[in-house]
Every structure is written in C-alpha cells, then in structure tokens.
Enzyme design. Structure first.
Site, PDB file in Angstrom:
ATOM      1  N   ASN A   9       0.888  -1.174   0.000  1.00 38.62           N
ATOM      2  CA  ASN A   9       0.000   0.000   0.000  1.00 38.62           C
ATOM      3  C   ASN A   9       0.919   1.215   0.000  1.00 38.62           C
ATOM      4  OD1 ASN A   9      -1.761   2.073   0.463  1.00 38.62           O
ATOM      5  ND2 ASN A   9      -2.391   1.383   2.509  1.00 38.62           N
ATOM      6  N   TRP A  10       1.010   1.841  -1.146  1.00 37.06           N
ATOM      7  CA  TRP A  10       1.989   2.942  -1.286  1.00 37.06           C
ATOM      8  C   TRP A  10       1.492   4.232  -0.667  1.00 37.06           C
ATOM      9  CZ3 TRP A  10       3.678   2.295  -7.171  1.00 37.06           C
ATOM     10  CH2 TRP A  10       4.202   1.010  -7.342  1.00 37.06           C
ATOM     11  N   LYS A  11       0.230   4.248  -0.269  1.00 37.20           N
ATOM     12  CA  LYS A  11      -0.370   5.450   0.340  1.00 37.20           C
ATOM     13  C   LYS A  11      -0.105   6.673  -0.551  1.00 37.20           C
ATOM     14  CE  LYS A  11      -0.130   3.191   4.795  1.00 37.20           C
ATOM     15  NZ  LYS A  11       0.022   3.262   6.241  1.00 37.20           N
ATOM     16  N   HIS A  95      -9.469   1.436   5.244  1.00 37.22           N
ATOM     17  CA  HIS A  95      -8.150   1.578   5.857  1.00 37.22           C
ATOM     18  C   HIS A  95      -8.255   2.498   7.071  1.00 37.22           C
ATOM     19  CE1 HIS A  95      -3.979   2.654   6.489  1.00 37.22           C
ATOM     20  NE2 HIS A  95      -3.690   1.519   5.866  1.00 37.22           N
ATOM     21  N   GLU A  97      -6.542   4.860   8.024  1.00 35.88           N
ATOM     22  CA  GLU A  97      -6.369   6.294   7.718  1.00 35.88           C
ATOM     23  C   GLU A  97      -7.658   6.886   7.150  1.00 35.88           C
ATOM     24  OE1 GLU A  97      -2.782   5.569   5.527  1.00 35.88           O
ATOM     25  OE2 GLU A  97      -1.871   4.971   7.425  1.00 35.88           O
ATOM     26  N   GLU A 167      -5.126  -4.689  10.739  1.00 30.23           N
ATOM     27  CA  GLU A 167      -4.086  -3.681  10.914  1.00 30.23           C
ATOM     28  C   GLU A 167      -4.308  -2.936  12.224  1.00 30.23           C
ATOM     29  OE1 GLU A 167      -2.255  -2.589   6.842  1.00 30.23           O
ATOM     30  OE2 GLU A 167      -3.943  -1.256   7.165  1.00 30.23           O
ATOM     31  N   GLY A 173       2.926   2.370  10.734  1.00 31.63           N
ATOM     32  CA  GLY A 173       3.876   3.462  10.545  1.00 31.63           C
ATOM     33  C   GLY A 173       4.633   3.839  11.809  1.00 31.63           C
ATOM     34  N   SER A 213       3.765  -2.096  10.209  1.00 34.36           N
ATOM     35  CA  SER A 213       5.220  -2.197  10.354  1.00 34.36           C
ATOM     36  C   SER A 213       5.777  -3.571   9.960  1.00 34.36           C
ATOM     37  CB  SER A 213       5.656  -1.813  11.771  1.00 34.36           C
ATOM     38  OG  SER A 213       5.288  -0.464  12.036  1.00 34.36           O
ATOM     39  N   GLY A 234       2.929  -1.069   4.213  1.00 37.77           N
ATOM     40  CA  GLY A 234       3.007   0.349   3.882  1.00 37.77           C
ATOM     41  C   GLY A 234       4.429   0.756   3.552  1.00 37.77           C
ATOM     42  N   GLY A 235       5.072   1.423   4.482  1.00 33.60           N
ATOM     43  CA  GLY A 235       6.392   2.015   4.245  1.00 33.60           C
ATOM     44  C   GLY A 235       7.404   1.074   3.603  1.00 33.60           C
TER      45      GLY A 235
HETATM   46  P1  13P Z   1       3.233   0.451   7.585  1.00 36.06           P
HETATM   47  O1  13P Z   1       3.694  -0.851   6.983  1.00 36.06           O
HETATM   48  O2  13P Z   1       3.954   1.641   7.066  1.00 36.06           O
HETATM   49  O3  13P Z   1       3.182   0.373   9.087  1.00 36.06           O
HETATM   50  O4  13P Z   1       1.704   0.655   7.103  1.00 36.06           O
HETATM   51  C1  13P Z   1       0.820  -0.400   7.223  1.00 36.06           C
HETATM   52  C2  13P Z   1      -0.421  -0.076   6.482  1.00 36.06           C
HETATM   53  O5  13P Z   1      -1.172   0.808   6.875  1.00 36.06           O
HETATM   54  C3  13P Z   1      -0.703  -0.804   5.251  1.00 36.06           C
HETATM   55  O6  13P Z   1      -1.982  -0.567   4.778  1.00 36.06           O
END
Ligand code: 13P
Length: 256
Positions: A9-11, A95, A97, A167, A173, A213, A234-235
């Site tokens: 998920n590149w956000k 999600h 967010e 999640e 993050g 993470s 994510g990251g």
């Molecule tokens: P991180 O891997 O950056 O913690 O993010 C997880 C996430 O929200 C994937 O959708």
C-alpha cells in the site's frame, strides 16, 4: 488452500518515475515467486502507469479507496467502475487512515464493499483497533464491529472473495509491530467470527493479511502463524529490494 497474498500500500507516496520503477521491480518478483499473490496499491494518479508495468505479469493492482456510487457529483472521488475500467482487481476499503483521518464509518465502508462486488472488484477490508482500545481490552469488540459491518449482507460466495487486513492502528507506521502471537490471536478470532457469521468452510477460505510495520526481518515470523495469510505493507513496500525480501520471506514461511 488459501494462496498467500502480499500487497504493498503505497499510500500518498512515490512520483511517476519511482512508481513505474517500483512496479517493474515488484512485477518481476511476482513472476518469480509463484506461490504468493503479489499486489500493489499505488496512488490513483499513477494507477495507469503501474497497470501498464504490471500488464502480462502476475502483479495485481489495487485501488487505495473508492466511492460507493457508480458516478456523479462527488468532487475528488473515484468510482468502482473507473478502477475496474483501468484494470484493477482489488480495492482497499476501510483503511484506518480513511476511518480515523477522514471519518469513514462502518456504514459507509459497508456500502463500498457492496459496490466493489457490484462493479467487479475484490475488497481488501481493513479492520483494527487503536492503542487506547487495545489498552482498554476492546480489541475483540472493535474488530468484531468492523468485520461484522464489513461482511453485512454479503452472500457466502462474495464473502469468500473478501480479503481481510488486520491492521492494529498502533502498529501502522510506528515501527511497533504486533508480535506474531498477538497478531495470530486476532486472526484466529476473526476466523472464529466468520465461522459464526457463515460457517467453518467459508472461514477457512477467507484470506486474512496482517498489516502494521511489516518488514523484511519480521515477515517470516508473522507469516509462519497459521492464520496469517499474507501482509498489507506500507512504508516497507516503497523500497523494491526490501519488498522483494518480504515476499520471499512470506513464501518461505508458507513453504510455497
Ligand atoms: P506500515 O507498513 O507503514 O506500518 O503501514 C501499514 C499499512 O497501513 C498498510 O496498509
């Protein structure tokens, strides 16, 4: 057998050039690691470029969000038929967010889940508790609410196509990963809940990813757990080498 599914998920990250390079590198790994489904969810404006890089490879592409309506006066939104038209297979819905920064409710997310099926997309339904909810031993209550609302009104055939992403918000993050045991406990809870909402056969079919993470050095232990079927990353999905390692570690954990 549930095919492991690892999706980046590149956000709201990358630019056109880095998105294409990352998609090309990830598509190469998707081709090489046969037993794992590999996905990428780029920002909407780069979907077309990423889909072009993924064409003819095993890489699947997901939208990061969508509106439940087919079209109309919804400035700034993207409709399911648009994602489908571009060639997306999946769409991330609910999600944390979206829930916590943009105020999306369980009802709104449920409408989107139904819309995803209507327009031919498979939902990746995100669920998970905040830190204060975990500390107040509300984890199961929150996850039950998210899962029950997310699956509300779905037929068994539809439910089998949903990918759940557990999640925990406190792990996103932050570098604070849930331990494999903490994650496994919630994944097992979700499967038990699906058994009560549908039946054991359906619950055994649904793939449940862990997110929060995930990195190259913890995905083996996470995906070694029996109810953890993959990862939503994510990251760490933004660096091609690290994401490739996450995928090969997941494949090693699942012995595929
Ligand atoms: P991180 O891997 O950056 O913690 O993010 C997880 C996430 O929200 C994937 O959708």
């Amino acid at each position: 057998m549930r095919k492991p599914f690892i999706c980046g998920n590149w956000k709201m990250n990358t630019d056109r050039k880095s998105a294409v390079a990352l998609a090309q590198a990830t598509a190469k790994v998707a081709q090489e690691v046969k037993g794992v489904e590999v996905g990428a969810a780029p920002p909407a404006c780069y979907l077309e470029a990423v889909l072009a890089a993924a064409r003819g490879t095993a890489l699947v592409v997901a939208g990061q969000n969508m509106h439940n309506e087919a079209g109309g006066a919804f400035t700034g939104e993207i409709a399911g038929p648009m994602l489908k038209d571009l060639g997306c297979l999946y769409v991330i819905l609910g999600h944390s967010e979206r829930r916590h920064i943009f105020g999306e409710t369980d009802e709104f997310i449920s409408k989107k889940v139904h819309a995803a099926f209507k327009f031919g997309l498979k939902p990746i339904l995100c669920v998970g508790e905040k830190l204060e909810e975990r500390q107040a031993t509300q984890t199961e209550a929150v996850v039950r609410r998210h899962v029950t609302a997310g699956f509300a009104g779905l037929s068994k055939e539809q439910a089998a196509q949903v990918v759940v992403a557990y999640e925990p918000v406190w792990a996103i993050g932050t570098g604070l990963t849930a331990t494999p045991q903490q994650a496994q406990a919630v994944h097992a809870f979700i499967r038990k809940l699906l058994t009560s909402l549908y039946d054991a056969a359906l619950a055994a079919e649904v793939r449940i990813q862990y997110g929060g993470s995930v990195k190259a050095d913890n995905n083996f232990d996470l995906m070694s757990q029996p109810d953890i079927d993959g990862a939503l990353v994510g990251g760490a999905s933004l660096k091609a080498d690290g994401f490739a390692k996450i995928i090969t570690e997941g494949a090693r954990a699942k012995k595929v």
